[in-house]
Design a protein around this motif. Structure first.
Motif, PDB file in Angstrom:
ATOM      1  N   GLN A   5      -4.949 -18.820  11.113  1.00  0.00           N
ATOM      2  CA  GLN A   5      -5.094 -17.282  11.560  1.00  0.00           C
ATOM      3  C   GLN A   5      -3.859 -16.914  10.972  1.00  0.00           C
ATOM      4  O   GLN A   5      -3.769 -15.583  11.207  1.00  0.00           O
ATOM      5  N   VAL A   6      -3.302 -17.312   9.983  1.00  0.00           N
ATOM      6  CA  VAL A   6      -2.136 -16.746   9.385  1.00  0.00           C
ATOM      7  C   VAL A   6      -2.612 -16.172   7.899  1.00  0.00           C
ATOM      8  O   VAL A   6      -3.155 -16.966   7.169  1.00  0.00           O
ATOM      9  N   ILE A   7      -2.085 -14.964   7.521  1.00  0.00           N
ATOM     10  CA  ILE A   7      -2.391 -14.478   6.111  1.00  0.00           C
ATOM     11  C   ILE A   7      -1.089 -14.016   5.613  1.00  0.00           C
ATOM     12  O   ILE A   7      -0.191 -13.398   6.301  1.00  0.00           O
ATOM     13  N   LEU A   8      -0.529 -14.533   4.383  1.00  0.00           N
ATOM     14  CA  LEU A   8       0.495 -14.365   3.759  1.00  0.00           C
ATOM     15  C   LEU A   8       0.093 -13.380   2.717  1.00  0.00           C
ATOM     16  O   LEU A   8      -1.272 -13.069   2.322  1.00  0.00           O
ATOM     17  N   ARG A 177      -8.889  -6.218   3.859  1.00  0.00           N
ATOM     18  CA  ARG A 177     -10.350  -6.747   4.136  1.00  0.00           C
ATOM     19  C   ARG A 177     -10.516  -8.032   4.342  1.00  0.00           C
ATOM     20  O   ARG A 177     -11.368  -8.629   4.855  1.00  0.00           O
ATOM     21  N   TYR A 178      -9.436  -8.787   3.707  1.00  0.00           N
ATOM     22  CA  TYR A 178      -9.508 -10.222   3.750  1.00  0.00           C
ATOM     23  C   TYR A 178      -9.085 -10.367   5.339  1.00  0.00           C
ATOM     24  O   TYR A 178      -9.554 -11.683   5.784  1.00  0.00           O
ATOM     25  N   ALA A 179      -8.098  -9.917   5.820  1.00  0.00           N
ATOM     26  CA  ALA A 179      -7.846 -10.000   7.337  1.00  0.00           C
ATOM     27  C   ALA A 179      -8.904  -9.870   8.018  1.00  0.00           C
ATOM     28  O   ALA A 179      -9.519 -10.455   9.071  1.00  0.00           O
ATOM     29  N   GLU A 180      -9.831  -8.876   7.793  1.00  0.00           N
ATOM     30  CA  GLU A 180     -10.853  -8.596   8.454  1.00  0.00           C
ATOM     31  C   GLU A 180     -11.994  -9.859   8.532  1.00  0.00           C
ATOM     32  O   GLU A 180     -12.372 -10.309   9.228  1.00  0.00           O
ATOM     33  N   TYR A 181     -12.026 -10.259   7.069  1.00  0.00           N
ATOM     34  CA  TYR A 181     -13.190 -11.377   7.071  1.00  0.00           C
ATOM     35  C   TYR A 181     -12.616 -12.617   7.867  1.00  0.00           C
ATOM     36  O   TYR A 181     -13.382 -13.432   8.773  1.00  0.00           O
ATOM     37  N   LEU A 199      -9.765  -2.675  14.636  1.00  0.00           N
ATOM     38  CA  LEU A 199      -8.686  -3.608  14.160  1.00  0.00           C
ATOM     39  C   LEU A 199      -7.615  -2.839  14.712  1.00  0.00           C
ATOM     40  O   LEU A 199      -7.190  -1.475  14.543  1.00  0.00           O
ATOM     41  N   TYR A 200      -6.190  -3.557  14.912  1.00  0.00           N
ATOM     42  CA  TYR A 200      -4.979  -2.855  15.211  1.00  0.00           C
ATOM     43  C   TYR A 200      -4.018  -3.428  14.243  1.00  0.00           C
ATOM     44  O   TYR A 200      -3.907  -4.709  14.172  1.00  0.00           O
ATOM     45  N   ALA A 201      -3.369  -2.756  13.277  1.00  0.00           N
ATOM     46  CA  ALA A 201      -2.317  -3.133  12.439  1.00  0.00           C
ATOM     47  C   ALA A 201      -0.845  -2.755  12.927  1.00  0.00           C
ATOM     48  O   ALA A 201      -0.699  -1.617  12.874  1.00  0.00           O
ATOM     49  N   VAL A 202      -0.084  -3.845  13.238  1.00  0.00           N
ATOM     50  CA  VAL A 202       1.330  -3.507  13.725  1.00  0.00           C
ATOM     51  C   VAL A 202       2.316  -3.697  12.660  1.00  0.00           C
ATOM     52  O   VAL A 202       2.335  -4.864  11.988  1.00  0.00           O
ATOM     53  N   GLY A 203       3.182  -2.942  12.371  1.00  0.00           N
ATOM     54  CA  GLY A 203       4.059  -3.122  11.459  1.00  0.00           C
ATOM     55  C   GLY A 203       5.506  -2.120  11.636  1.00  0.00           C
ATOM     56  O   GLY A 203       5.386  -1.274  12.528  1.00  0.00           O
ATOM     57  N   ASP A 204       6.447  -2.580  10.890  1.00  0.00           N
ATOM     58  CA  ASP A 204       7.660  -1.519  11.015  1.00  0.00           C
ATOM     59  C   ASP A 204       8.100  -0.867   9.691  1.00  0.00           C
ATOM     60  O   ASP A 204       8.980   0.111   9.873  1.00  0.00           O
ATOM     61  N   ASN A 205       7.113  -0.903   8.577  1.00  0.00           N
ATOM     62  CA  ASN A 205       7.420  -0.127   7.433  1.00  0.00           C
ATOM     63  C   ASN A 205       6.275   0.835   7.493  1.00  0.00           C
ATOM     64  O   ASN A 205       5.245   0.369   7.075  1.00  0.00           O
ATOM     65  N   PRO A 206       6.879   2.221   7.366  1.00  0.00           N
ATOM     66  CA  PRO A 206       5.697   2.993   7.305  1.00  0.00           C
ATOM     67  C   PRO A 206       5.118   3.341   5.828  1.00  0.00           C
ATOM     68  O   PRO A 206       3.797   3.623   5.630  1.00  0.00           O
ATOM     69  N   MET A 207       5.979   2.803   4.729  1.00  0.00           N
ATOM     70  CA  MET A 207       5.174   2.937   3.362  1.00  0.00           C
ATOM     71  C   MET A 207       4.155   1.719   3.210  1.00  0.00           C
ATOM     72  O   MET A 207       3.678   1.657   2.097  1.00  0.00           O
ATOM     73  N   SER A 208       4.205   0.616   3.998  1.00  0.00           N
ATOM     74  CA  SER A 208       3.546  -0.546   3.437  1.00  0.00           C
ATOM     75  C   SER A 208       2.402  -0.847   4.989  1.00  0.00           C
ATOM     76  O   SER A 208       1.276  -0.620   4.447  1.00  0.00           O
ATOM     77  N   ASP A 209       3.058  -1.089   6.012  1.00  0.00           N
ATOM     78  CA  ASP A 209       2.125  -1.466   6.997  1.00  0.00           C
ATOM     79  C   ASP A 209       1.360  -0.161   7.245  1.00  0.00           C
ATOM     80  O   ASP A 209       0.096  -0.443   7.543  1.00  0.00           O
ATOM     81  N   VAL A 210       2.027   0.836   7.823  1.00  0.00           N
ATOM     82  CA  VAL A 210       1.102   2.004   8.121  1.00  0.00           C
ATOM     83  C   VAL A 210       0.278   2.644   7.315  1.00  0.00           C
ATOM     84  O   VAL A 210      -0.843   2.831   7.437  1.00  0.00           O
ATOM     85  N   TYR A 211       0.913   2.704   5.988  1.00  0.00           N
ATOM     86  CA  TYR A 211       0.077   3.223   4.866  1.00  0.00           C
ATOM     87  C   TYR A 211      -1.155   2.471   4.601  1.00  0.00           C
ATOM     88  O   TYR A 211      -2.434   3.160   4.282  1.00  0.00           O
ATOM     89  N   VAL A 255     -16.929  -3.471  11.928  1.00  0.00           N
ATOM     90  CA  VAL A 255     -15.654  -2.778  12.082  1.00  0.00           C
ATOM     91  C   VAL A 255     -15.876  -1.176  11.655  1.00  0.00           C
ATOM     92  O   VAL A 255     -16.076  -0.986  10.614  1.00  0.00           O
ATOM     93  N   GLU A 256     -15.206  -0.413  12.675  1.00  0.00           N
ATOM     94  CA  GLU A 256     -15.306   0.928  12.324  1.00  0.00           C
ATOM     95  C   GLU A 256     -13.814   1.527  12.130  1.00  0.00           C
ATOM     96  O   GLU A 256     -14.081   2.585  11.429  1.00  0.00           O
ATOM     97  N   SER A 257     -12.795   0.918  12.537  1.00  0.00           N
ATOM     98  CA  SER A 257     -11.755   1.710  12.263  1.00  0.00           C
ATOM     99  C   SER A 257     -10.684   0.456  12.241  1.00  0.00           C
ATOM    100  O   SER A 257     -10.657  -0.412  13.020  1.00  0.00           O
ATOM    101  N   CYS A 258      -9.300   1.320  11.841  1.00  0.00           N
ATOM    102  CA  CYS A 258      -8.358   0.196  11.718  1.00  0.00           C
ATOM    103  C   CYS A 258      -6.909   1.178  12.191  1.00  0.00           C
ATOM    104  O   CYS A 258      -6.594   2.125  11.471  1.00  0.00           O
ATOM    105  N   GLU A 259      -6.531   0.998  13.308  1.00  0.00           N
ATOM    106  CA  GLU A 259      -5.560   1.910  13.956  1.00  0.00           C
ATOM    107  C   GLU A 259      -4.253   1.253  13.635  1.00  0.00           C
ATOM    108  O   GLU A 259      -3.912   0.142  13.689  1.00  0.00           O
TER     109      GLU A 259
END
Length: 323
Positions: A5-8, A177-181, A199-211, A255-259
């Motif tokens: 369940q872990v992706i590096l 895409r790999y995470a979705e798989y 999909l929901y993507a949580v992160g603290d960095n606007p330039m990498s996580d959110v982008y 999968v239709e969206s990633c928020e």
């Protein structure tokens, strides 16, 4: 949480099987040789092994320069590609030897006649320019800073752009895409029949996580609009990368969206990094993303901003009517 369940940042390299039999130079910290082998790479050379074989190449640190002229190196394999896992400890050594490998086409024992271009394949993971640590000063240098140095040195020396076979890790669509798989794999193992639509993507960095999450959201939309030929949003994956990430062609494309959900416990601080309006973002935000990503101000605007990861999870539960 199980290892499956872990992706590096480097996990998608498992899919790049066309390089698994090649002799690859690996750079970074920690057990990089073991990590590469666990990903499927059979022939790996570390920066330290390269330096030991060719001690005359690493000349910045005067204390490490050879006191006597070493004998010629024989039997060392020709390097066929480079994997950049993360920021190394001795930047000057890694920068020098990686450039040497690219200029010599992987044969460091030969004299360089013509500089090859395109150069050997370079696979780079983890593009964050900065990361948050305990220091009171602003964020610390990440691997993205090292890549910035490498790219500029290569261009200054050769007059040409350093090219990547693939950039892996956030915000690359390769990683999402790999995470979705993997998420779909986990759902199947649990016998879940309902298709995963969001999909929901949580992160603290606007330039990498959110982008990255927003970039992948655009990718999903374009994929649904045109299944035959996906319109590429700005991304740093070559067409070859797309081919090698056909993870499972029969996979239900539900999968239709990633928020994107931005938390305030790391790089991002309220009212400090990302103006809420796109117009403000264009003029006020310094783009910390990688060179190969076009800056779209809308991509650093999170779908939601919450205080911490717990709030993000609760938000997802509420959105899915699980609370």
């Amino acid at each position: 949480v199980s290892p499956e369940q872990v992706i590096l940042s480097h996990s998608p390299l498992q899919q790049f099987s066309q390089f698994h039999q090649k002799c690859m130079l690996v750079a970074g910290q920690g057990p990089v040789e073991e990590n590469a082998q666990n990903l499927g790479f059979k022939h790996v050379v570390t920066i330290e092994a390269l330096r030991k074989a060719y001690p005359l190449l690493d000349m910045v640190d005067q204390s490490r320069r050879p006191k006597e002229l070493p004998p010629p190196t024989t039997g060392f394999p020709t390097i066929e590609g480079v994997i950049l896992f993360g920021e190394p400890v001795r930047w000057e050594t890694s920068l020098q030897l990686i450039i040497d490998v690219l200029l010599s086409n992987g044969n460091l024992g030969a004299e360089v006649q013509d500089i090859p271009y395109p150069h050997l394949p370079v696979l780079a993971c983890n593009m964050d320019l900065l990361w948050m640590a305990e220091a009171k000063m602003p964020s610390r240098f990440g691997h993205g800073t090292f890549l910035l140095c490498l790219e500029n040195i290569y261009k200054k020396v050769t007059g040409r752009e350093l090219r990547y076979e693939a950039l892996i890790g956030k915000p690359s669509t390769v990683t999402y895409r790999y995470a979705e798989y993997l998420i779909k794999e986990q759902a199947e193992k649990r016998g879940w029949k309902s298709p995963i639509q969001r999909l929901y993507a949580v992160g603290d960095n606007p330039m990498s996580d959110v982008y990255g999450a927003n970039l992948y959201n655009n990718y999903l939309k374009s994929d649904h609009q045109n299944q035959a030929g996906v319109k590429r949003s700005p991304q740093a994956a070559s067409p070859q990368t797309e081919d090698h990430l056909e993870l499972r062609k029969d996979c239900n494309n539900s999968v239709e969206s990633c928020e994107s959900i931005l938390v305030c416990t790391g790089v991002y601080r309220h009212k400090a990094d990302v103006p809420r309006k796109t117009a403000e973002c264009t003029t006020q935000t310094v783009f910390h993303g990688h060179r190969d990503f076009c800056f779209d101000p809308s991509l650093v605007e999170a779908s939601y901003i919450v205080q911490d990861v717990n709030d993000a999870v609760q938000l997802a539960f509420k959105k899915e009517n699980w609370s």
